[in-house]
Design a protein around this motif. Structure first.
Motif, PDB file in Angstrom:
ATOM      1  N   GLY A 135      42.181  46.593  37.214  1.00  0.00           N
ATOM      2  CA  GLY A 135      42.516  46.229  36.510  1.00  0.00           C
ATOM      3  C   GLY A 135      42.661  46.749  35.329  1.00  0.00           C
ATOM      4  O   GLY A 135      43.567  46.645  34.148  1.00  0.00           O
TER       5      GLY A 135
ATOM      6  N   LYS B 103      35.900  43.602  35.123  1.00  0.00           N
ATOM      7  CA  LYS B 103      37.163  43.512  35.637  1.00  0.00           C
ATOM      8  C   LYS B 103      38.086  43.005  34.655  1.00  0.00           C
ATOM      9  O   LYS B 103      37.916  42.605  32.940  1.00  0.00           O
ATOM     10  CB  LYS B 103      37.255  42.000  35.964  1.00  0.00           C
ATOM     11  CG  LYS B 103      38.358  41.919  37.153  1.00  0.00           C
ATOM     12  CD  LYS B 103      38.365  40.217  38.166  1.00  0.00           C
ATOM     13  CE  LYS B 103      37.773  39.891  38.625  1.00  0.00           C
ATOM     14  NZ  LYS B 103      38.074  38.885  38.878  1.00  0.00           N
ATOM     15  N   VAL B 104      39.488  43.937  34.345  1.00  0.00           N
ATOM     16  CA  VAL B 104      40.197  43.543  33.803  1.00  0.00           C
ATOM     17  C   VAL B 104      41.308  42.423  33.624  1.00  0.00           C
ATOM     18  O   VAL B 104      41.752  42.923  35.200  1.00  0.00           O
ATOM     19  CB  VAL B 104      41.375  44.281  33.235  1.00  0.00           C
ATOM     20  CG1 VAL B 104      42.493  44.915  31.860  1.00  0.00           C
ATOM     21  CG2 VAL B 104      40.378  45.594  32.535  1.00  0.00           C
ATOM     22  N   LEU B 105      41.083  41.127  33.321  1.00  0.00           N
ATOM     23  CA  LEU B 105      42.555  40.300  34.028  1.00  0.00           C
ATOM     24  C   LEU B 105      43.820  41.098  33.246  1.00  0.00           C
ATOM     25  O   LEU B 105      43.981  41.633  32.018  1.00  0.00           O
ATOM     26  CB  LEU B 105      42.090  39.233  34.160  1.00  0.00           C
ATOM     27  CG  LEU B 105      41.103  38.733  34.968  1.00  0.00           C
ATOM     28  CD1 LEU B 105      41.176  37.012  33.341  1.00  0.00           C
ATOM     29  CD2 LEU B 105      41.210  38.912  35.713  1.00  0.00           C
ATOM     30  N   THR B 106      45.188  40.858  34.252  1.00  0.00           N
ATOM     31  CA  THR B 106      46.532  41.448  33.747  1.00  0.00           C
ATOM     32  C   THR B 106      47.384  39.322  33.978  1.00  0.00           C
ATOM     33  O   THR B 106      47.374  39.115  34.718  1.00  0.00           O
ATOM     34  CB  THR B 106      47.049  42.430  34.217  1.00  0.00           C
ATOM     35  OG1 THR B 106      47.166  41.541  36.119  1.00  0.00           O
ATOM     36  CG2 THR B 106      46.259  43.254  34.461  1.00  0.00           C
TER      37      THR B 106
ATOM     38  N   VAL C   8      47.884  44.002  29.872  1.00  0.00           N
ATOM     39  CA  VAL C   8      46.345  43.064  29.930  1.00  0.00           C
ATOM     40  C   VAL C   8      46.356  41.895  29.117  1.00  0.00           C
ATOM     41  O   VAL C   8      46.814  41.544  28.314  1.00  0.00           O
ATOM     42  CB  VAL C   8      45.602  44.324  29.335  1.00  0.00           C
ATOM     43  CG1 VAL C   8      45.783  45.000  27.995  1.00  0.00           C
ATOM     44  CG2 VAL C   8      44.385  44.101  28.979  1.00  0.00           C
ATOM     45  N   ARG C   9      45.589  40.631  29.766  1.00  0.00           N
ATOM     46  CA  ARG C   9      45.043  39.504  28.970  1.00  0.00           C
ATOM     47  C   ARG C   9      43.954  39.125  28.177  1.00  0.00           C
ATOM     48  O   ARG C   9      43.778  38.789  28.133  1.00  0.00           O
ATOM     49  CB  ARG C   9      45.809  38.839  29.724  1.00  0.00           C
ATOM     50  CG  ARG C   9      45.305  38.155  30.784  1.00  0.00           C
ATOM     51  CD  ARG C   9      45.701  37.024  31.101  1.00  0.00           C
ATOM     52  NE  ARG C   9      45.439  37.025  33.115  1.00  0.00           N
ATOM     53  CZ  ARG C   9      44.175  35.373  32.715  1.00  0.00           C
ATOM     54  NH1 ARG C   9      43.702  35.388  31.911  1.00  0.00           N
ATOM     55  NH2 ARG C   9      43.154  35.287  33.976  1.00  0.00           N
TER      56      ARG C   9
ATOM     57  N   VAL D  84      36.334  40.999  31.430  1.00  0.00           N
ATOM     58  CA  VAL D  84      35.809  39.346  32.339  1.00  0.00           C
ATOM     59  C   VAL D  84      34.186  39.804  32.409  1.00  0.00           C
ATOM     60  O   VAL D  84      33.964  41.946  32.728  1.00  0.00           O
ATOM     61  CB  VAL D  84      36.061  39.909  33.893  1.00  0.00           C
ATOM     62  CG1 VAL D  84      34.659  38.064  34.209  1.00  0.00           C
ATOM     63  CG2 VAL D  84      37.575  38.937  33.360  1.00  0.00           C
TER      64      VAL D  84
ATOM     65  N   GLU E 235      34.392  35.687  29.263  1.00  0.00           N
ATOM     66  CA  GLU E 235      36.091  36.378  29.752  1.00  0.00           C
ATOM     67  C   GLU E 235      36.347  35.746  28.441  1.00  0.00           C
ATOM     68  O   GLU E 235      36.694  35.414  27.220  1.00  0.00           O
ATOM     69  CB  GLU E 235      36.892  35.313  30.413  1.00  0.00           C
ATOM     70  CG  GLU E 235      38.106  35.855  30.100  1.00  0.00           C
ATOM     71  CD  GLU E 235      38.881  34.829  30.924  1.00  0.00           C
ATOM     72  OE1 GLU E 235      39.914  34.900  30.799  1.00  0.00           O
ATOM     73  OE2 GLU E 235      38.858  34.630  32.147  1.00  0.00           O
TER      74      GLU E 235
END
Length: 464
Positions: A134, A227-230, A236-237, A240, A245
């Motif tokens: 991410g 980690k990057v969450l999308t 991006v949202r 982690v 988070e």
């Protein structure tokens, strides 16, 4: 007449990189030799030249209102001085044997070779992008160039949410956290170190930590983003870590930089242990008579430890460029090395360091004494006096000054220059106590905080 040999009447200097070191070198070389003697061709892959990358956080935060205020000299100004500057053109290969570079026009994709008699490599440094899922998502930004700064400002303008995560707490991370706070964002800084500002010892970094929390910044130390969450839109949202988070509408990467030496490595040029190009005192690449390098892509001699270091600062880059241009143009100049001086700020908290940290001294085998003192920026009775913490390292037995760190309010940061001069001169802390510094109540106590630390360090050295 063989027209292909007409160019041989004058030499050609090719410069790779159009920021501080590269264009300083080109400009100085032009001052030394006119267009009839030296042809100068400079390649820059971005849209801008000769700008202050150090000013980008202040532009993002609104302290600097216009981008162009950060530009010292425009591309047209360079061209008016007889430099063939080619923007949006990236050098993709250096052929040392045939003395030529291959460049790609980033708009058309066309590639061509340009020969050189003399070459300057000023490719700078590249932001470290953690290798994690991410990291390339929309809304994740590195901040190294004016193009990067503009991209971040554009993202901030169209982002509805007000949550920002800064990854890393070095100079860029801390300055960007402040910039985002000024823009009204809720800011979390995730830092893998014990304290922010790893250029300081942890006890001094703790002072910065407290100041950042005082601004409303959430500090998360001793952890790393994995980690990057999308979201469904690909933006991006959240980020982690191992055990948490953190929601994010924008993420800024501030985990440091590495020398951009991929071209040099592919060309077989010598690199040091930090990945930077190795040069002699005249900034000539070692083993290559007609190639020079400067700026964030080189390693420099640390005058205190005696070892090579990578220190990406605009002050060094401009000096390198001046020295390279002088030598390319037929003059003579050298760059003896650095003592590692740097200053920064978080709102009104000023942060400064020069010389070695404790772990630096241990790594090179130096035994030392360490002292920390509390003082004030002015005479205690004078209005506006503010607290200041000074930490000083001195070599055991000899008393040679090894390093100074300062954290305080107005008037703290630039005091580090006293220590920088003392380090460069190889002074002992005993000798520092006799320095004839300026005094008046609005500027300093009778004993300047740096000299208070020197007195305490000298006493500790005598007792050891």
């Amino acid at each position: 007449m063989d027209m292909s040999r007409v160019r041989d009447v004058r030499e050609r200097l090719v410069v790779v990189g159009g920021d501080a070191a590269g264009m300083s070198a080109a400009s100085q070389a032009r001052r030394m030799q006119g267009p009839d003697e030296l042809e100068i061709v400079a390649f820059e892959r971005g849209h801008f030249t000769s700008y202050s990358a150090c000013g980008i956080p202040y532009w993002v935060g609104g302290d600097v209102e216009e981008r162009d205020r950060l530009i010292a000299r425009t591309p047209q100004e360079h061209r008016d001085r007889g430099i063939d500057l080619r923007l949006r053109t990236e050098v993709v290969a250096i052929d040392v044997d045939r003395q030529r570079v291959r460049a790609r026009d980033l708009d058309s994709g066309d590639e061509s070779w340009t020969s050189y008699d003399k070459l300057v490599i000023a490719t700078g440094a590249r932001p470290i992008r953690p290798d994690m899922p991410g990291v390339d998502a929309e809304g994740v930004h590195g901040v190294q160039t004016l193009d990067d700064g503009q991209a971040l400002i554009d993202t901030l303008a169209r982002t509805r949410g007000r949550r920002a995560v800064v990854v890393g707490a070095g100079y860029i991370g801390v300055e960007m956290a402040e910039a985002l706070i000024k823009r009204g964002y809720e800011v979390t800084v995730v830092n893998r170190g014990r304290e922010p500002m790893s250029t300081l010892d942890p006890d001094m970094g703790r002072l910065v930590h407290r100041a950042m929390e005082g601004l409303g910044i959430t500090m998360v130390n001793d952890t790393e983003v994995t980690k990057v969450l999308t979201g469904e839109d690909g933006r991006v949202r959240a980020v982690v870590t191992e055990d948490a988070e953190y929601p994010a509408d924008v993420v800024v990467l501030g985990v440091g930089v590495r020398p951009e030496t991929s071209l040099a490595k592919a060309a077989g040029l010598p690199l040091g242990g930090h990945g930077g190009l190795l040069t002699d005192l005249g900034m000539r690449v070692r083993g290559h008579e007609n190639i020079w390098a400067g700026g964030d892509c080189v390693e420099v001699l640390d005058l205190v430890s005696g070892q090579e270091r990578h220190i990406p600062l605009g002050t060094h880059a401009n000096k390198h460029g001046q020295i390279i241009g002088m030598n390319v143009g037929g003059g003579y100049a050298t760059f003896p090395g650095v003592v590692g001086t740097a200053v920064s700020k978080v709102c009104d908290l000023e942060i400064a360091r020069t010389g070695l940290r404790e772990k630096d001294a241990r790594r090179v085998g130096l035994q030392f004494e360490s002292v920390t003192i509390e003082s004030t920026s002015r005479a205690g009775y004078y209005p506006g006096a503010s607290p200041m913490t000074v930490k000083m390292l001195a070599e055991r037995r000899t008393g040679r000054l090894l390093g100074v760190q300062i954290v305080g309010r107005e008037g703290a940061g630039k005091r580090v220059d006293i220590a920088a001069v003392a380090l460069t001169a190889g002074m002992t802390v005993e000798r520092m106590t006799a320095l004839d510094l300026g005094y008046a109540p609005p500027f300093s106590p009778v004993w300047d905080p740096v000299l208070v630390a020197a007195r305490k360090a000298a006493a500790k050295v005598r007792a050891s």
